[in-house]
Design a protein around this motif. Structure first.
Motif, PDB file in Angstrom:
ATOM      1  N   ILE A  35       5.914  -9.904  16.121  1.00 14.39           N
ATOM      2  CA  ILE A  35       5.153 -11.136  16.249  1.00 14.39           C
ATOM      3  C   ILE A  35       5.125 -11.631  17.704  1.00 14.39           C
ATOM      4  N   GLU A  36       6.227 -11.394  18.433  1.00 18.69           N
ATOM      5  CA  GLU A  36       6.256 -11.876  19.820  1.00 18.69           C
ATOM      6  C   GLU A  36       5.321 -11.068  20.724  1.00 18.69           C
ATOM      7  N   ASP A  37       4.916  -9.870  20.283  1.00 20.74           N
ATOM      8  CA  ASP A  37       3.981  -9.081  21.093  1.00 20.74           C
ATOM      9  C   ASP A  37       2.535  -9.539  20.909  1.00 20.74           C
ATOM     10  N   VAL A  38       2.222 -10.045  19.714  1.00 19.90           N
ATOM     11  CA  VAL A  38       0.809 -10.351  19.441  1.00 19.90           C
ATOM     12  C   VAL A  38       0.534 -11.836  19.207  1.00 19.90           C
ATOM     13  N   GLU A  42       3.633 -14.983  26.139  1.00 26.02           N
ATOM     14  CA  GLU A  42       4.295 -13.914  26.914  1.00 26.02           C
ATOM     15  C   GLU A  42       3.669 -12.559  26.561  1.00 26.02           C
ATOM     16  N   GLY A  43       3.439 -12.364  25.247  1.00 23.88           N
ATOM     17  CA  GLY A  43       2.808 -11.117  24.793  1.00 23.88           C
ATOM     18  C   GLY A  43       1.422 -10.965  25.412  1.00 23.88           C
ATOM     19  N   TRP A  44       0.686 -12.048  25.472  1.00 19.50           N
ATOM     20  CA  TRP A  44      -0.659 -12.049  26.052  1.00 19.50           C
ATOM     21  C   TRP A  44      -0.617 -11.682  27.526  1.00 19.50           C
ATOM     22  N   LYS A  45       0.360 -12.240  28.240  1.00 22.00           N
ATOM     23  CA  LYS A  45       0.493 -11.954  29.669  1.00 22.00           C
ATOM     24  C   LYS A  45       0.847 -10.481  29.891  1.00 22.00           C
ATOM     25  N   ARG A  46       1.758  -9.986  29.006  1.00 23.06           N
ATOM     26  CA  ARG A  46       2.251  -8.618  29.144  1.00 23.06           C
ATOM     27  C   ARG A  46       1.152  -7.588  28.867  1.00 23.06           C
ATOM     28  N   ASP A  47       0.413  -7.805  27.776  1.00 22.51           N
ATOM     29  CA  ASP A  47      -0.538  -6.768  27.353  1.00 22.51           C
ATOM     30  C   ASP A  47      -1.735  -7.404  26.631  1.00 22.51           C
ATOM     31  N   PRO A  48      -2.657  -7.981  27.403  1.00 22.78           N
ATOM     32  CA  PRO A  48      -3.791  -8.672  26.768  1.00 22.78           C
ATOM     33  C   PRO A  48      -4.665  -7.736  25.928  1.00 22.78           C
ATOM     34  N   CYS A 114     -11.231 -20.181  26.280  1.00 15.24           N
ATOM     35  CA  CYS A 114     -10.885 -19.728  27.606  1.00 15.24           C
ATOM     36  C   CYS A 114      -9.373 -19.791  27.799  1.00 15.24           C
ATOM     37  N   GLU A 115      -8.784 -18.757  28.399  1.00 15.62           N
ATOM     38  CA  GLU A 115      -7.317 -18.771  28.555  1.00 15.62           C
ATOM     39  C   GLU A 115      -6.859 -19.885  29.488  1.00 15.62           C
ATOM     40  N   GLU A 116      -7.774 -20.358  30.358  1.00 15.33           N
ATOM     41  CA  GLU A 116      -7.405 -21.432  31.283  1.00 15.33           C
ATOM     42  C   GLU A 116      -7.312 -22.773  30.542  1.00 15.33           C
ATOM     43  N   HIS A 117      -7.986 -22.888  29.411  1.00 15.58           N
ATOM     44  CA  HIS A 117      -8.034 -24.162  28.676  1.00 15.58           C
ATOM     45  C   HIS A 117      -7.532 -23.965  27.259  1.00 15.58           C
ATOM     46  N   HIS A 118      -6.453 -23.208  27.111  1.00 12.88           N
ATOM     47  CA  HIS A 118      -6.034 -22.791  25.773  1.00 12.88           C
ATOM     48  C   HIS A 118      -5.464 -23.932  24.941  1.00 12.88           C
ATOM     49  N   SER A 119      -5.031 -25.026  25.590  1.00 13.07           N
ATOM     50  CA  SER A 119      -4.415 -26.086  24.787  1.00 13.07           C
ATOM     51  C   SER A 119      -5.431 -27.140  24.343  1.00 13.07           C
ATOM     52  N   LEU A 120      -6.679 -26.856  24.599  1.00  9.20           N
ATOM     53  CA  LEU A 120      -7.789 -27.651  24.101  1.00  9.20           C
ATOM     54  C   LEU A 120      -7.549 -28.118  22.654  1.00  9.20           C
ATOM     55  N   ALA A 121      -7.694 -29.424  22.407  1.00  6.80           N
ATOM     56  CA  ALA A 121      -7.491 -29.915  21.031  1.00  6.80           C
ATOM     57  C   ALA A 121      -8.529 -29.274  20.117  1.00  6.80           C
ATOM     58  N   PHE A 122      -8.132 -29.026  18.897  1.00  6.23           N
ATOM     59  CA  PHE A 122      -9.045 -28.409  17.947  1.00  6.23           C
ATOM     60  C   PHE A 122     -10.131 -29.403  17.537  1.00  6.23           C
ATOM     61  N   LEU A 154     -11.625 -14.823  28.043  1.00  7.98           N
ATOM     62  CA  LEU A 154     -11.621 -15.408  26.697  1.00  7.98           C
ATOM     63  C   LEU A 154     -10.495 -14.809  25.870  1.00  7.98           C
ATOM     64  N   ARG A 155      -9.899 -15.631  25.017  1.00  8.53           N
ATOM     65  CA  ARG A 155      -8.818 -15.205  24.120  1.00  8.53           C
ATOM     66  C   ARG A 155      -9.070 -15.800  22.732  1.00  8.53           C
TER      67      ARG A 155
END
Ligand code: NAD
Length: 243
Positions: A35-38, A42-48, A114-122, A154-155
């Protein structure tokens, strides 16, 4: 006939019989991945690429799956009563069954941001979720797919471990104040803050819980139906519709 205010809180078990496996039931692995890989920043940074491929598969898979009798029973209940779904699931099977009021605590597999704005409220209305940094996806996201607004990669619009869950306190307070019936289904009630829902609704007059392995430690005062969602939930719905 009296119209009830009903809140349904669901976890991965709701969609298990549609062919979308829960990860706790498969030994803590999510489709063979740690789960920590996907599901972590940290998983995203390591292996997008691994992460994009993983969610790309989830996106394709859920399109092939169909709502099961539990999703359809919830949709039937919504035709007669006021039903709000609070779900930990990222699939859209509740919507495809016909439910309109679905709050996805952990995001949605059919959205990208966008990964730059990932904490955007839903967004509170999914009709208006195409905003500057979020959009619907129609094919799996690829490395190099960029946010049209700011050029960030994009993520998936999924809340990963360590990221804030969109709890919408005011809306939750209103739901707690007005709820006549609360139904929990298919959740191990272990992942916080979502799992806290069971105690947040502790004063709701009628409370049900459906799961083959109910966690009795957190279910005082619940009518516990030990069994699968597709069998037990339609029974609860039939009883509520006959009241
Ligand atoms: P979870 O912790 O809520 O555990 C799954 C629960 O479902 C368990 O209590 C299990 O006993 C129950 N269950 C299994 N089969 C069932 C059935 N047929 N009917 C009713 N209940 C059943 O969920 P998890 O798998 O640990 O996932 C945690 C998080 O991972 C989720 O909250 C979600 O964000 C993500 N996830 C989502 C999906 C999805 O969108 N469908 C699937 C897997 C994981």
């Amino acid at each position: 006939m009296h119209k009830f205010n009903i809140v349904i809180f669901s976890g991965a078990g709701l969609s298990a019989e549609s062919g979308i496996p829960t990860f706790r039931d498969s030994g803590g692995l999510w489709e063979q991945h740690r789960i920590e890989d996907v599901a972590s920043p940290e998983g995203w940074k390591r292996d997008p690429l691994l992460v994009l491929n993983f969610y790309g598969m989830r996106f394709q898979k859920q399109k092939e799956c169909q709502p099961n009798p539990a999703h359809l029973a919830i949709a039937r209940l919504s035709e007669r009563h006021s039903v709000v779904n609070i779900t930990q699931n990222i699939d859209t099977l509740l919507e495809r069954a016909g439910c309109t009021d679905v709050w996805h605590l952990h995001g949605r597999i059919d959205l990208q941001k966008c990964e730059e704005h990932h904490s955007l409220a839903f967004p509170s209305s999914y009709d208006s979720f195409t905003c500057d940094h979020r959009s619907r996806i129609d094919r799996p996201i690829a490395l190099g797919d960029l946010c049209p607004k700011c050029g960030g990669q994009l993520r998936p619009d999924i809340v990963w471990f360590g990221e804030p869950v969109d709890m919408r306190e005011a809306e939750l307070e209103r739901l707690v104040r007005n709820a006549d019936v609360f139904i929990g289904v298919g959740t191990s009630a272990q992942v916080y803050p979502a799992a806290g829902m069971l105690s947040i609704f502790r004063n709701t007059p009628e409370r049900y819980f459906v799961d083959p392995h109910p966690n009795y430690d957190v279910l005082q005062g619940f009518h516990v139906k030990q069994g699968s969602a597709s069998v037990e939930l339609p029974k609860i719905v039939a009883a509520l519709l006959s009241e």
